[in-house]
Design a protein around this motif. Structure first.
Motif, PDB file in Angstrom:
ATOM      1  N   ILE A  30       0.632  -1.357  -0.166  1.00 12.08           N
ATOM      2  CA  ILE A  30       0.055  -0.106   0.155  1.00 12.08           C
ATOM      3  C   ILE A  30       0.960   1.220  -0.006  1.00 12.08           C
ATOM      4  CG2 ILE A  30      -1.585   1.214   1.471  1.00 12.08           C
ATOM      5  CD1 ILE A  30      -2.875  -1.359   2.314  1.00 12.08           C
ATOM      6  N   TYR A  31       1.853   1.284   0.808  1.00 10.59           N
ATOM      7  CA  TYR A  31       2.664   2.427   0.931  1.00 10.59           C
ATOM      8  C   TYR A  31       3.504   2.638  -0.142  1.00 10.59           C
ATOM      9  CZ  TYR A  31       1.293   2.841   5.782  1.00 10.59           C
ATOM     10  OH  TYR A  31       0.548   3.084   7.018  1.00 10.59           O
ATOM     11  N   ALA A  32       3.928   1.507  -0.913  1.00 12.96           N
ATOM     12  CA  ALA A  32       4.859   1.745  -2.210  1.00 12.96           C
ATOM     13  C   ALA A  32       3.850   2.325  -3.279  1.00 12.96           C
ATOM     14  CB  ALA A  32       5.196   0.281  -2.612  1.00 12.96           C
ATOM     15  N   GLN A  54       8.645   1.059   9.286  1.00 16.39           N
ATOM     16  CA  GLN A  54       8.466   0.332  10.420  1.00 16.39           C
ATOM     17  C   GLN A  54       7.458  -1.098  10.007  1.00 16.39           C
ATOM     18  OE1 GLN A  54       6.215   3.364  12.895  1.00 16.39           O
ATOM     19  NE2 GLN A  54       7.950   3.296  14.376  1.00 16.39           N
ATOM     20  N   GLU A  55       6.715  -0.884   8.918  1.00  9.30           N
ATOM     21  CA  GLU A  55       6.050  -2.013   8.551  1.00  9.30           C
ATOM     22  C   GLU A  55       7.258  -3.023   7.775  1.00  9.30           C
ATOM     23  OE1 GLU A  55       3.189  -2.163   8.829  1.00  9.30           O
ATOM     24  OE2 GLU A  55       2.375   0.042   8.682  1.00  9.30           O
ATOM     25  N   GLN A  56       8.163  -2.535   7.372  1.00  7.41           N
ATOM     26  CA  GLN A  56       9.412  -3.423   6.598  1.00  7.41           C
ATOM     27  C   GLN A  56       9.840  -3.989   7.882  1.00  7.41           C
ATOM     28  OE1 GLN A  56      11.190  -0.675   4.020  1.00  7.41           O
ATOM     29  NE2 GLN A  56      10.055  -1.295   2.310  1.00  7.41           N
ATOM     30  N   VAL A 106      -7.067   1.162   7.638  1.00  8.97           N
ATOM     31  CA  VAL A 106      -6.502  -0.116   7.824  1.00  8.97           C
ATOM     32  C   VAL A 106      -5.841  -0.549   9.164  1.00  8.97           C
ATOM     33  CG1 VAL A 106      -4.092  -1.456   6.978  1.00  8.97           C
ATOM     34  CG2 VAL A 106      -5.545  -0.288   5.335  1.00  8.97           C
ATOM     35  N   GLU A 107      -5.387   0.617   9.681  1.00  8.81           N
ATOM     36  CA  GLU A 107      -4.848   0.330  11.088  1.00  8.81           C
ATOM     37  C   GLU A 107      -5.745   0.117  12.031  1.00  8.81           C
ATOM     38  OE1 GLU A 107      -1.781  -0.469  10.727  1.00  8.81           O
ATOM     39  OE2 GLU A 107      -0.632   1.093   9.890  1.00  8.81           O
ATOM     40  N   THR A 108      -7.117   0.799  11.770  1.00 10.77           N
ATOM     41  CA  THR A 108      -7.938   0.570  12.858  1.00 10.77           C
ATOM     42  C   THR A 108      -8.450  -1.088  12.879  1.00 10.77           C
ATOM     43  OG1 THR A 108      -8.920   2.769  12.474  1.00 10.77           O
ATOM     44  CG2 THR A 108     -10.582   0.911  13.147  1.00 10.77           C
ATOM     45  N   GLU A 138       2.779   0.427  17.262  1.00  7.44           N
ATOM     46  CA  GLU A 138       3.341   1.264  16.129  1.00  7.44           C
ATOM     47  C   GLU A 138       2.149   1.374  15.262  1.00  7.44           C
ATOM     48  OE1 GLU A 138       7.982   0.340  16.622  1.00  7.44           O
ATOM     49  OE2 GLU A 138       6.824  -0.592  14.912  1.00  7.44           O
ATOM     50  N   GLU A 139       1.227   0.350  14.958  1.00  6.11           N
ATOM     51  CA  GLU A 139       0.093   0.613  14.047  1.00  6.11           C
ATOM     52  C   GLU A 139      -0.579   1.560  14.544  1.00  6.11           C
ATOM     53  OE1 GLU A 139       1.059  -0.967  11.869  1.00  6.11           O
ATOM     54  OE2 GLU A 139       1.546  -2.987  11.963  1.00  6.11           O
ATOM     55  N   LEU A 140      -1.063   1.748  15.821  1.00  5.70           N
ATOM     56  CA  LEU A 140      -1.971   2.684  16.434  1.00  5.70           C
ATOM     57  C   LEU A 140      -1.224   3.841  16.288  1.00  5.70           C
ATOM     58  CD1 LEU A 140      -3.399   1.134  19.724  1.00  5.70           C
ATOM     59  CD2 LEU A 140      -4.729   1.949  17.749  1.00  5.70           C
ATOM     60  N   ASP A 141      -0.190   4.099  16.298  1.00  2.29           N
ATOM     61  CA  ASP A 141       0.541   5.420  16.126  1.00  2.29           C
ATOM     62  C   ASP A 141       0.218   5.598  14.672  1.00  2.29           C
ATOM     63  OD1 ASP A 141       2.657   7.505  16.704  1.00  2.29           O
ATOM     64  OD2 ASP A 141       3.799   6.567  15.272  1.00  2.29           O
ATOM     65  N   HIS A 142       0.255   4.722  13.769  1.00  2.00           N
ATOM     66  CA  HIS A 142       0.150   5.076  12.375  1.00  2.00           C
ATOM     67  C   HIS A 142      -1.201   5.712  12.290  1.00  2.00           C
ATOM     68  CE1 HIS A 142       3.485   1.889  10.889  1.00  2.00           C
ATOM     69  NE2 HIS A 142       3.662   2.989  11.630  1.00  2.00           N
ATOM     70  N   ARG A 143      -2.095   5.104  12.951  1.00  2.00           N
ATOM     71  CA  ARG A 143      -3.512   5.498  12.566  1.00  2.00           C
ATOM     72  C   ARG A 143      -3.696   6.934  13.010  1.00  2.00           C
ATOM     73  NH1 ARG A 143      -7.745   3.377  16.744  1.00  2.00           N
ATOM     74  NH2 ARG A 143      -6.735   5.274  17.859  1.00  2.00           N
TER      75      ARG A 143
END
Ligand SMILES: [Fe+2]
Ligand SMILES: [Fe+2]
Length: 178
Positions: A30-32, A54-56, A106-108, A138-143
């Motif tokens: 997605i990020y790519a 971070q996903e990587q 997505v992160e939710t 970290e996912e929550l931080d992304h959200r």
């Protein structure tokens, strides 16, 4: 719910690793897709590049655990490769806010997904649980970063995020099994 008791079904940790690795892989795709569309110097693309790093790391860790534990990856990897990139590119083409709304949605779902796994694992697999806990934070931080960057200002935010969340739930369900 706290962990396994006699008579309970043991959590299926191979399936957990499979779906988590698929999800982290999908996140990098997605990020790519978003980074392929957005210009490299905007605040949004800097945020996306940071989250992608971070996903990587999450993906590399699940790759490692799968190798150690001889868990096969999902057969749907080629699908998530294309679908993830397409979702990222499409949202970024709509607007930077729509790209943020994609992360928000997505992160939710991932937060709920990792939360349910942690409940299911209980004290069963401290190694895996520690990684999931760390990644979930970290996912929550992304959200939250995506929300701060204006996700909710996207035109059609409720519909767009609802659609992406449904797609995530379908992808999660499929990657557990296939
Ligand atoms: Fe992740
Ligand atoms: Fe994430």
């Amino acid at each position: 719910m706290s962990g396994w008791r006699p008579g309970d079904r043991r959590p299926d940790r191979a399936s957990m690793l499979r779906v988590n690795q698929a999800g982290e892989y999908g996140a990098t795709r997605i990020y790519a897709g978003q980074l392929a569309v957005l210009r490299g110097n905007s605040p949004a693309s800097k945020l996306i590049a940071r989250m992608n790093g971070q996903e990587q790391r999450h993906l590399a860790r699940f790759d490692q655990l799968m190798a150690e534990r001889r868990v096969r990856p999902t057969a749907l990897q080629p699908v998530w490769n294309v679908a993830g990139f397409a979702l990222g590119a499409a949202t970024a083409l709509m607007s930077e806010q729509a790209a943020m709304a994609c992360t928000d949605a997505v992160e939710t779902e991932i937060d709920g997904h990792y939360g349910r796994q942690l409940e299911e694992l209980g004290d069963d697999d401290p190694e895996l649980a520690a990684d999931i806990k760390e990644f979930r934070a970290e996912e929550l931080d992304h959200r939250d970063s995506a929300r701060k960057a204006g996700a909710a200002q996207t035109f059609g935010y409720p519909l767009l995020t609802a659609a992406i969340r449904v797609a995530c739930r379908v992808a999660i369900g499929l990657s557990k099994r296939i």
